[in-house]
Design a protein around this motif. Structure first.
Motif, PDB file in Angstrom:
ATOM      1  N   GLY A 244      -3.094  15.884  -4.231  1.00 31.33           N
ATOM      2  CA  GLY A 244      -2.002  15.022  -4.690  1.00 31.33           C
ATOM      3  C   GLY A 244      -1.729  13.863  -3.743  1.00 31.33           C
ATOM      4  N   ALA A 245      -1.021  12.886  -4.263  1.00 32.43           N
ATOM      5  CA  ALA A 245      -0.708  11.685  -3.481  1.00 32.43           C
ATOM      6  C   ALA A 245       0.169  11.995  -2.273  1.00 32.43           C
ATOM      7  CB  ALA A 245      -0.017  10.660  -4.376  1.00 32.43           C
TER       8      ALA A 245
ATOM      9  N   ALA B 181       0.835  -1.210   0.000  1.00 33.44           N
ATOM     10  CA  ALA B 181       0.000   0.000   0.000  1.00 33.44           C
ATOM     11  C   ALA B 181       0.870   1.262   0.000  1.00 33.44           C
ATOM     12  CB  ALA B 181      -0.899   0.004   1.237  1.00 33.44           C
ATOM     13  N   THR B 182       0.436   2.264  -0.719  1.00 29.91           N
ATOM     14  CA  THR B 182       1.138   3.562  -0.705  1.00 29.91           C
ATOM     15  C   THR B 182       0.148   4.634  -0.220  1.00 29.91           C
ATOM     16  OG1 THR B 182       0.659   3.855  -3.067  1.00 29.91           O
ATOM     17  CG2 THR B 182       2.824   2.938  -2.491  1.00 29.91           C
ATOM     18  N   VAL B 183      -0.544   5.280  -1.148  1.00 29.89           N
ATOM     19  CA  VAL B 183      -1.516   6.313  -0.752  1.00 29.89           C
ATOM     20  C   VAL B 183      -2.742   5.627  -0.153  1.00 29.89           C
ATOM     21  CG1 VAL B 183      -2.847   8.293  -1.532  1.00 29.89           C
ATOM     22  CG2 VAL B 183      -0.767   7.651  -2.738  1.00 29.89           C
ATOM     23  N   TYR B 184      -3.068   5.933   1.083  1.00 27.26           N
ATOM     24  CA  TYR B 184      -4.180   5.202   1.694  1.00 27.26           C
ATOM     25  C   TYR B 184      -5.147   6.107   2.439  1.00 27.26           C
ATOM     26  CZ  TYR B 184      -1.620   5.578   6.127  1.00 27.26           C
ATOM     27  OH  TYR B 184      -0.980   6.058   7.216  1.00 27.26           O
ATOM     28  N   TYR B 185      -5.011   7.424   2.259  1.00 29.75           N
ATOM     29  CA  TYR B 185      -5.926   8.310   2.995  1.00 29.75           C
ATOM     30  C   TYR B 185      -7.356   8.171   2.471  1.00 29.75           C
ATOM     31  CZ  TYR B 185      -4.578  11.715  -0.737  1.00 29.75           C
ATOM     32  OH  TYR B 185      -4.291  12.347  -1.907  1.00 29.75           O
TER      33      TYR B 185
ATOM     34  N   LEU C  55     -12.546  14.073  -3.003  1.00 30.01           N
ATOM     35  CA  LEU C  55     -11.462  14.931  -2.476  1.00 30.01           C
ATOM     36  C   LEU C  55     -11.801  16.394  -2.729  1.00 30.01           C
ATOM     37  CD1 LEU C  55      -8.157  13.131  -3.602  1.00 30.01           C
ATOM     38  CD2 LEU C  55      -9.259  13.072  -1.364  1.00 30.01           C
TER      39      LEU C  55
ATOM     40  N   PRO D 110      -1.743  10.922   4.134  1.00 31.54           N
ATOM     41  CA  PRO D 110      -1.094   9.661   4.508  1.00 31.54           C
ATOM     42  C   PRO D 110      -0.697   8.821   3.292  1.00 31.54           C
ATOM     43  CG  PRO D 110      -2.938  10.101   5.957  1.00 31.54           C
ATOM     44  CD  PRO D 110      -2.992  11.147   4.881  1.00 31.54           C
ATOM     45  N   ASN D 111       0.606   8.525   3.217  1.00 34.50           N
ATOM     46  CA  ASN D 111       1.161   7.800   2.067  1.00 34.50           C
ATOM     47  C   ASN D 111       2.390   7.039   2.551  1.00 34.50           C
ATOM     48  OD1 ASN D 111       2.482   6.973  -0.251  1.00 34.50           O
ATOM     49  ND2 ASN D 111       2.134   8.886  -1.364  1.00 34.50           N
ATOM     50  N   LEU D 112       2.318   5.729   2.514  1.00 38.03           N
ATOM     51  CA  LEU D 112       3.419   4.920   3.056  1.00 38.03           C
ATOM     52  C   LEU D 112       4.678   4.999   2.197  1.00 38.03           C
ATOM     53  CD1 LEU D 112       1.365   1.807   4.227  1.00 38.03           C
ATOM     54  CD2 LEU D 112       2.370   3.608   5.652  1.00 38.03           C
ATOM     55  N   ALA D 113       4.577   5.553   1.013  1.00 38.78           N
ATOM     56  CA  ALA D 113       5.758   5.687   0.155  1.00 38.78           C
ATOM     57  C   ALA D 113       6.385   7.071   0.268  1.00 38.78           C
ATOM     58  CB  ALA D 113       5.367   5.417  -1.304  1.00 38.78           C
TER      59      ALA D 113
ATOM     60  N   MET E 117       0.055  14.715  -0.441  1.00 38.53           N
ATOM     61  CA  MET E 117      -0.573  15.623   0.520  1.00 38.53           C
ATOM     62  C   MET E 117      -1.543  14.898   1.451  1.00 38.53           C
ATOM     63  SD  MET E 117       0.960  18.412   0.057  1.00 38.53           S
ATOM     64  CE  MET E 117       0.036  19.781   0.754  1.00 38.53           C
TER      65      MET E 117
END
Lengths: 60, 448
Positions: B96-97, A11-15, A24, B101-104, B99
């Motif tokens: 944007g990605a 997982a990366t972007v997870y908000y 959004l 929570p982003n684990l990367a 801005m």
């Protein structure tokens, strides 16, 4: 509103709403409106307070 | 453990160390805001204590979301001037990605937060100059403009790895004396011109009255809190790199040790310079500590510490005479000396680097030079003043800049806020007695 991810693996972007661009925009619009609304509200409060003081009815 | 796994572990440890570093820099920077809060409250008369506090806190609160909406994007995209680089700015758009929570992405949130605190600092600088007579709504609009647009535009130009002032002219300002202090100080001056003096500040013959704040101890402690907070601010001016030396915002090498030497020497020089010139006035003396740090900020990683001390000595010594000129010659009411302390020492600091530290190389940019520093100072002063003047003039024209004279005379706490700063034994009336009849005589705003 469901999670944009189904697993934490990779997982990366997870908000919240990360996978729903339109949503959004809704949150951004609401937050922006709240900022503008708070300024307008402050302005109105100042005008009312000034009128009250001018009339000798400073309420606080 | 395979080499790849080891590499991954090192990289993750580095990313987390970086996060920790900027997290705590941000926390310490909040002390700057707390310090300005105490400083402004102490510099206000009793009748305006809470209004000054509310105004200051609101600046912080309104800057956070607006900096999220557009401030960060301005920084990332406007480094060429006024034409945005949309590709570079993509990382800063609010949807944007990066801005959220982003684990990367371990970096964007903590960098954004540190920059928000720089923004709050700029608004706080302006905040002190306008106490006791500005409308809170007008102030909020000015704070948003200064904190989420103007200073960050200046930062993109001169405090950015590829900002045009650096890549074309070799401008160097390691710890943001220009984009933070000069911009805020010149912006504040322009607002003060349009705002006008507090009622009773000047007599009809042009002479100035002293309108002392109600708590010099609170002001002095506030200034010391700002100094503590500056260690977070200055820490936020250095870039952490995993497994490599620290670098400045311009990617030139630096160390926190260099920062430590020159920050403390700057503080000491500024305090002593202001102490001597002001003949021991505690307000100017503590402001001198701040001015000293700002004076050495552009070359914080470059100066030999005794030179930093001397530069700060001059910076601290400048502020009281400059404050006097602003008040006595130009008849401007800047109750906390924001212009003198921030624009004065910031301008001196930028130019001082052009005198004492020329020829230092940049990465893919001209070396430091007197001309580059002079141009950078001129750009910062012009940008800060022009935007402050036009915006406050506009607010004035629609009646959103200044409170009504009746409210100002009564005191903004009583007029606008549902709270009192102190028990009934300390009243606005008592404060009025202390400040004397001239200050409370009800002179018109035009009585200068």
């Amino acid at each position: 509103m469901s999670s944009p991810i189904s697993t934490w693996d990779g997982a990366t972007v997870y908000y919240t709403s990360a996978d729903a661009h339109g949503l959004l925009m809704v949150w951004i619009a609401l937050a922006s409106a709240a900022v503008i609304g708070a300024i307008v509200h402050t302005c109105m409060h100042e005008n009312k307070s000034a009128t009250a003081v001018r009339n000798g009815n400073g309420k606080h | 453990m395979s080499p790849e796994e080891l590499q991954k572990m090192i990289e993750m440890s580095g990313a987390i160390n970086m996060e920790i570093f900027y997290w705590w820099c941000t926390a310490v920077m909040i002390l700057i805001h707390a310090g300005f809060l105490a400083y402004e409250m102490g510099a206000s008369r009793v009748k305006n204590t809470l209004a000054s506090a509310v105004k200051n806190i609101l600046a912080f609160a309104f800057i956070v979301p607006t900096f999220f909406f557009f401030g960060w994007w301005i920084y990332l995209s406007m480094y060429n001037g006024l034409s945005p680089d949309f590709a570079a700015g993509a990382a800063g758009v609010p949807w944007g990605a990066s801005m959220g929570p982003n684990l990367a992405d371990n970096a964007s949130g903590v960098f954004w937060a540190a920059f928000v605190m720089f923004s709050a600092t700029t608004a706080s600088i302006m905040s002190g100059a306008v106490i006791e007579r500005i409308r809170i709504s007008g102030f909020i609009m000015l704070a948003i403009l200064l904190g989420s647009v103007v200073w960050i535009l200046a930062a993109s130009w001169g405090w950015h790895p590829t900002g045009w002032l650096t890549t074309k002219f070799g401008f160097h300002d390691t710890a943001a004396a220009g984009c933070v202090h000069m911009i805020a100080g010149w912006f504040a001056l322009a607002v003060v011109i349009n705002l006008g003096p507090r009622l009773g500040k000047f007599n009809a013959d042009g002479s100035a009255n002293d309108l002392p704040g109600h708590s010099m101890p609170m002001t002095t402690i506030g200034l010391m809190m700002i100094i503590v907070g500056f260690f977070g601010f200055l820490g936020g001016c250095i870039i952490y790199k995993t497994g490599a030396q620290w670098v400045t915002i311009y990617n030139t090498p630096a160390t926190l040790s260099a920062f430590a030497f020159n920050t403390l020497m700057g503080f000491a020089g500024g305090v002593i310079g202001a102490f001597v010139i002001s003949r021991g006035n505690p307000f100017w003396m503590m402001s001198g500590g701040l001015a000293g740090i700002v004076s050495v900020a552009p070359g914080l990683e470059l100066y030999y510490p005794p030179l930093a001390f001397v530069i700060a000595l001059v910076g601290g010594g400048l502020i009281k005479p400059l404050g006097d000129i602003i008040e006595r010659r130009f008849k401007l009411d800047d109750p906390v000396g924001a212009f003198a302390v921030h624009a004065g020492s910031g301008t001196w600091g930028i130019i001082a680097l052009g005198i004492f530290a020329t020829g230092y190389p940049h990465i893919d940019a001209p070396a430091t030079s007197f001309g580059g520093q002079l141009l950078g100072a001129a750009v910062m002063a012009s940008l800060g003043f022009s935007t402050g003047y036009v915006s406050s003039r506009l607010l004035k024209s629609v009646g959103l800049l200044r409170v009504a004279p009746e409210s100002e005379l009564l005191g903004l706490d009583a007029a606008e806020l549902p709270a009192h700063p102190y028990p009934e034994s300390v009243s606005a009336t008592a404060a009025a007695v202390r400040t004397g009849p001239t200050a409370e005589a009800g002179l018109s705003p035009q009585a200068v």
